[in-house]
Scaffold this motif. Structure first.
Motif, mmCIF file in Angstrom:
data_model
loop_
_atom_site.group_PDB
_atom_site.id
_atom_site.type_symbol
_atom_site.label_atom_id
_atom_site.label_comp_id
_atom_site.label_asym_id
_atom_site.label_seq_id
_atom_site.Cartn_x
_atom_site.Cartn_y
_atom_site.Cartn_z
ATOM 1 N N PHE A 16 146.115 117.506 39.934
ATOM 2 C CA PHE A 16 147.094 118.459 40.411
ATOM 3 C C PHE A 16 148.453 118.246 39.767
ATOM 4 O O PHE A 16 149.464 118.685 40.270
ATOM 5 C CB PHE A 16 147.240 118.375 41.935
ATOM 6 C CG PHE A 16 146.000 118.793 42.652
ATOM 7 C CD1 PHE A 16 145.476 120.041 42.436
ATOM 8 C CD2 PHE A 16 145.361 117.933 43.529
ATOM 9 C CE1 PHE A 16 144.335 120.449 43.093
ATOM 10 C CE2 PHE A 16 144.220 118.323 44.186
ATOM 11 C CZ PHE A 16 143.700 119.581 43.965
ATOM 12 N N GLY A 48 155.189 123.357 44.453
ATOM 13 C CA GLY A 48 153.775 123.045 44.518
ATOM 14 C C GLY A 48 153.283 122.447 43.220
ATOM 15 O O GLY A 48 154.038 122.108 42.304
ATOM 16 N N PRO A 51 146.897 123.281 39.411
ATOM 17 C CA PRO A 51 145.694 122.607 38.900
ATOM 18 C C PRO A 51 145.610 122.735 37.391
ATOM 19 O O PRO A 51 145.956 123.767 36.821
ATOM 20 C CB PRO A 51 144.551 123.348 39.594
ATOM 21 C CG PRO A 51 145.174 123.963 40.802
ATOM 22 C CD PRO A 51 146.582 124.286 40.425
ATOM 23 N N GLU A 66 144.428 132.253 36.554
ATOM 24 C CA GLU A 66 144.325 130.867 37.024
ATOM 25 C C GLU A 66 145.646 130.118 36.876
ATOM 26 O O GLU A 66 145.903 129.144 37.587
ATOM 27 C CB GLU A 66 143.226 130.124 36.265
ATOM 28 C CG GLU A 66 141.824 130.710 36.432
ATOM 29 C CD GLU A 66 141.587 131.888 35.521
ATOM 30 O OE1 GLU A 66 142.497 132.217 34.718
ATOM 31 O OE2 GLU A 66 140.504 132.506 35.613
ATOM 32 N N THR A 69 147.841 129.726 40.144
ATOM 33 C CA THR A 69 147.383 129.001 41.323
ATOM 34 C C THR A 69 148.348 127.853 41.620
ATOM 35 O O THR A 69 148.677 127.067 40.740
ATOM 36 C CB THR A 69 145.962 128.449 41.097
ATOM 37 O OG1 THR A 69 145.069 129.546 40.835
ATOM 38 C CG2 THR A 69 145.482 127.699 42.329
ATOM 39 N N ARG A 70 148.809 127.786 42.856
ATOM 40 C CA ARG A 70 149.722 126.734 43.264
ATOM 41 C C ARG A 70 149.184 126.065 44.526
ATOM 42 O O ARG A 70 148.712 126.740 45.440
ATOM 43 C CB ARG A 70 151.125 127.281 43.546
ATOM 44 C CG ARG A 70 151.843 127.784 42.315
ATOM 45 C CD ARG A 70 152.163 126.647 41.350
ATOM 46 N NE ARG A 70 152.853 127.125 40.174
ATOM 47 C CZ ARG A 70 152.267 127.572 39.076
ATOM 48 N NH1 ARG A 70 150.937 127.610 39.022
ATOM 49 N NH2 ARG A 70 152.980 127.985 38.058
ATOM 50 N N VAL A 71 149.268 124.730 44.558
ATOM 51 C CA VAL A 71 148.780 123.928 45.682
ATOM 52 C C VAL A 71 149.977 123.322 46.402
ATOM 53 O O VAL A 71 150.840 122.697 45.769
ATOM 54 C CB VAL A 71 147.822 122.824 45.197
ATOM 55 C CG1 VAL A 71 147.362 121.971 46.375
ATOM 56 C CG2 VAL A 71 146.621 123.439 44.486
ATOM 57 N N ARG A 201 138.841 131.155 52.076
ATOM 58 C CA ARG A 201 140.009 131.925 51.687
ATOM 59 C C ARG A 201 140.500 132.749 52.865
ATOM 60 O O ARG A 201 139.713 133.290 53.630
ATOM 61 C CB ARG A 201 139.678 132.854 50.522
ATOM 62 C CG ARG A 201 139.493 132.114 49.207
ATOM 63 C CD ARG A 201 139.847 133.007 48.054
ATOM 64 N NE ARG A 201 139.719 132.312 46.787
ATOM 65 C CZ ARG A 201 140.185 132.806 45.644
ATOM 66 N NH1 ARG A 201 140.800 133.958 45.622
ATOM 67 N NH2 ARG A 201 140.050 132.137 44.529
ATOM 68 N N LYS A 285 145.688 121.062 52.383
ATOM 69 C CA LYS A 285 146.032 121.554 51.052
ATOM 70 C C LYS A 285 145.986 123.075 51.100
ATOM 71 O O LYS A 285 144.922 123.671 51.262
ATOM 72 C CB LYS A 285 145.041 120.999 50.025
ATOM 73 C CG LYS A 285 145.382 121.356 48.586
ATOM 74 C CD LYS A 285 144.482 120.617 47.626
ATOM 75 C CE LYS A 285 143.026 121.045 47.777
ATOM 76 N NZ LYS A 285 142.155 120.404 46.773
ATOM 77 N N THR A 287 146.363 126.443 49.167
ATOM 78 C CA THR A 287 146.299 126.949 47.793
ATOM 79 C C THR A 287 146.629 128.425 47.795
ATOM 80 O O THR A 287 145.991 129.209 48.505
ATOM 81 C CB THR A 287 144.909 126.725 47.182
ATOM 82 O OG1 THR A 287 144.556 125.347 47.289
ATOM 83 C CG2 THR A 287 144.898 127.135 45.722
ATOM 84 N N PHE A 289 146.794 131.778 45.487
ATOM 85 C CA PHE A 289 146.195 132.282 44.255
ATOM 86 C C PHE A 289 147.042 133.409 43.661
ATOM 87 O O PHE A 289 148.069 133.810 44.213
ATOM 88 C CB PHE A 289 144.771 132.767 44.529
ATOM 89 C CG PHE A 289 143.871 131.701 45.082
ATOM 90 C CD1 PHE A 289 143.283 130.774 44.253
ATOM 91 C CD2 PHE A 289 143.626 131.610 46.454
ATOM 92 C CE1 PHE A 289 142.458 129.781 44.755
ATOM 93 C CE2 PHE A 289 142.807 130.632 46.970
ATOM 94 C CZ PHE A 289 142.226 129.706 46.122
#
Length: 586
Positions: A16, A48, A51, A66, A69-71, A201, A285, A287, A289
């Motif tokens: 990450f 964030g 990945p 892609e 995408t943030r975590v 989701r 976690k 996520t 999108f």
């Protein structure tokens, strides 16, 4: 009951780590870039972790979803499902308050399987009979039956039962009955895929996902129970379905003792109600999108630093009409893809005007950048449906308010003459109000759609359509028997409408001045770049009519460009102009 906190230690995996990014060029503009300081609160592409992704193909100018995408690492309270709503209301000021993200989350395994639910008592009530009655009610709500209700009905019998239930007079063929009783296969496939991935989701269009981060030591201790009862019963202490209450991001790294006293007081109050009620503090976690982020957020990350983000566009039916600057043209297809993605299904086609309006039909030169290539669409304005083809006719949705203003001034005794009618955005709704409408346009394609739209809205009997030059149309109208009945004349061709006013000179020159004549109210539109646009447009009207004493009601419609105004001048045709001895030839 003593509060039983459970704190899960979290070590950030290396996968990450935020990837190194550079300033985008034409080939690398698909990688988000940021140079500003991260925001202090709320979700952002600058916050964030992202990945790790495979390196982009420098020769492939395709938007990579892609990369967005943030975590985010958060803390959450695992609470019994029955108490979730009440706790949410009590802890509202301490829960996550991000746009488009619910602060109540569900993860795989948080619901008890119906077959094993009878083995577990209700988390609050110790009354076995009450537990069984609740379980039966739950099974009937979910499956439409309980254990004592017999076998599952076949789809045919189920549809028949639905029909008899929905119609008290007996069996009737309902239009959507088969769809109601048919299982949602796509939903089942999606749910199975999410369970296999271990991620559920949530949010609009699956824009977010919540996942509990487990500690490795805890997994080893619970391994035997997991193998015995299954993955959903890994936490043996839980006696029923649970939910996650996502706490505010400022509590992400805090332990249970570091939480505010207000949270601990509420949890202790609920814990004292029952000897089986337990709460748990877990690390989650979250996520987000590509579907989560707004159009402006995505474009700001993709376009070069300092470039103005195109955030507005005109909508014509299913078509988004962009007016991109020269600096945006190298990224036009990238911008169009984002506009299309963020406005589906309302927008299905994205176009850009590639040249100014210069031809006599005032049609725009459009380039399709994304979506389907059909420029034929249906627009609904003021309750009227219009079919338009942007490749052959002109349409502007931005003038809808101005058209409505004109319509509000018409009465049932008016007769309207629309000199430059186009596909009928004013003529057709006016036909619902006034006595009669005479509509004209030089563009034969516009006239074809005008006739089609009048029939589509069942107003063809009140509209008479012409296909001729505007000056010739004015003279033909006032040379006919209907000239006495015309009360309103609309001339909406801002680039050159004022030049057609000379056609009104001498329209009544062959008639005696003493008779009763109707002098029409004229509404003429025009553009002006002058410092005083009202004075400039008024002067052009005087010059066209060859009359100084023209009392004009001037109104600014909108600013079409920096320093360029669109104006509407309304005035009653002066008698001296109508009875002028000489008329200018067209």
């Amino acid at each position: 009951m003593i509060l039983k906190p459970h704190i899960v230690a979290l070590a950030l995996p290396s996968k990450f780590a935020f990837p190194h990014t550079t300033k985008p060029s034409l080939t690398t503009c698909l990688i988000p870039h940021f140079s500003a300081t991260p925001l202090s609160y709320g979700p952002s592409l600058r916050k964030g972790t992202a990945p790790s992704q495979p390196p982009p193909n420098q020769n492939d100018a395709v938007l990579r979803e892609e990369a967005f995408t943030r975590v985010f690492l958060l803390a959450a309270l695992r609470v019994p499902a029955a108490e979730c709503s009440a706790l949410e209301a009590r802890l509202r000021g301490h829960l996550l308050n991000w746009p488009r993200v619910r602060n109540i989350a569900r993860v795989p395994g948080d619901d008890v399987h119906p077959d094993l639910a009878p083995l577990l008592p209700h988390p609050i009530s110790a009354d076995q009979e009450e537990d069984e009655s609740r379980l039966v009610a739950l099974q009937r709500r979910i499956h439409g039956k309980a254990d004592a209700d017999g076998h599952v009905l076949s789809p045919v019998l189920y549809r028949e039962r639905l029909a008899r239930t929905f119609n008290s007079r007996g069996f009737v063929k309902f239009r959507h009955l088969a769809k109601i009783s048919r299982p949602n296969r796509n939903k089942k496939r999606r749910k199975k895929k999410e369970e296999d991935e271990g991620v559920k989701r949530v949010g609009e269009n699956g824009s977010a996902a919540v996942e509990v981060v487990e500690d490795e030591d805890e997994e080893e201790e619970e391994g035997g129970l997991r193998k015995l009862l299954g993955e959903e019963f890994a936490r043996s202490k839980w006696r029923g379905s649970t939910r996650l209450l996502l706490l505010d991001e400022r509590y992400a790294s805090r332990g249970v003792e570091e939480l505010p006293e207000a949270i601990k007081a509420v949890l202790k109050e609920y814990a004292e109600k029952s000897t089986t009620l337990t709460f748990e503090l877990v690390r989650c976690k979250l996520t987000l999108f590509y579907n989560y982020w707004q159009m402006t957020e995505v474009l700001e990350a993709l376009l070069p630093e300092g470039m103005i983000v195109p955030s507005a566009f005109e909508t014509v039916g299913h078509i988004a009409h962009l007016n991109l600057r020269d600096e945006h043209l190298p990224y036009k297809r990238l911008i169009a893809k984002v506009v299309l993605d963020k406005n589906k299904p309302r927008i299905q086609t994205v176009v850009n005007k590639i040249d100014s309006i210069q031809n006599e039909y005032r049609t725009m030169q459009l380039e399709v950048l994304a979506g389907n290539h059909s420029l034929v669409t249906t627009v609904v304005e003021n309750g009227i449906r219009f079919q338009v083809d942007l490749a052959t006719v002109y349409w502007s949705s931005r003038l809808g308010t101005e058209r409505q203003r004109l319509l509000s001034g018409f009465t049932q005794n008016d007769v309207v003459c629309d000199v430059f009618s186009g596909v009928g955005p004013l003529a057709i709704p006016a036909a619902r109000i006034v006595k009669r409408v005479f509509a004209n346009d030089l563009n034969p394609y516009a006239v074809e759609y005008l006739e089609r739209n009048s029939v589509l809205n069942k107003l063809e009997r009140k509209i008479k359509v012409f296909n001729m030059d505007g000056r010739r149309f004015i003279k033909a109208m006032y040379a006919s028997d209907v000239s006495q009945s015309i009360t309103q004349v609309v001339m909406n061709l801002p680039s050159e409408a004022a030049e057609f006013l000379d056609a009104f000179r001498g329209i009544y020159k062959d008639r005696p001045e003493g008779g009763e004549l109707t002098l029409p109210m004229i509404h003429v539109y025009g553009f002006s770049k002058a410092r005083d646009p009202e004075f400039d447009f008024h002067e052009r009207i005087r010059i066209a009519l060859l009359e100084v004493a023209v009392n004009v009601d001037m109104r600014r419609v909108r600013l079409v460009a920096p320093g360029k105004w669109m104006l509407c001048a309304s005035f009653i045709l002066p008698k001296t102009v109508a009875f002028a001895n000489t008329a200018l030839d067209a």
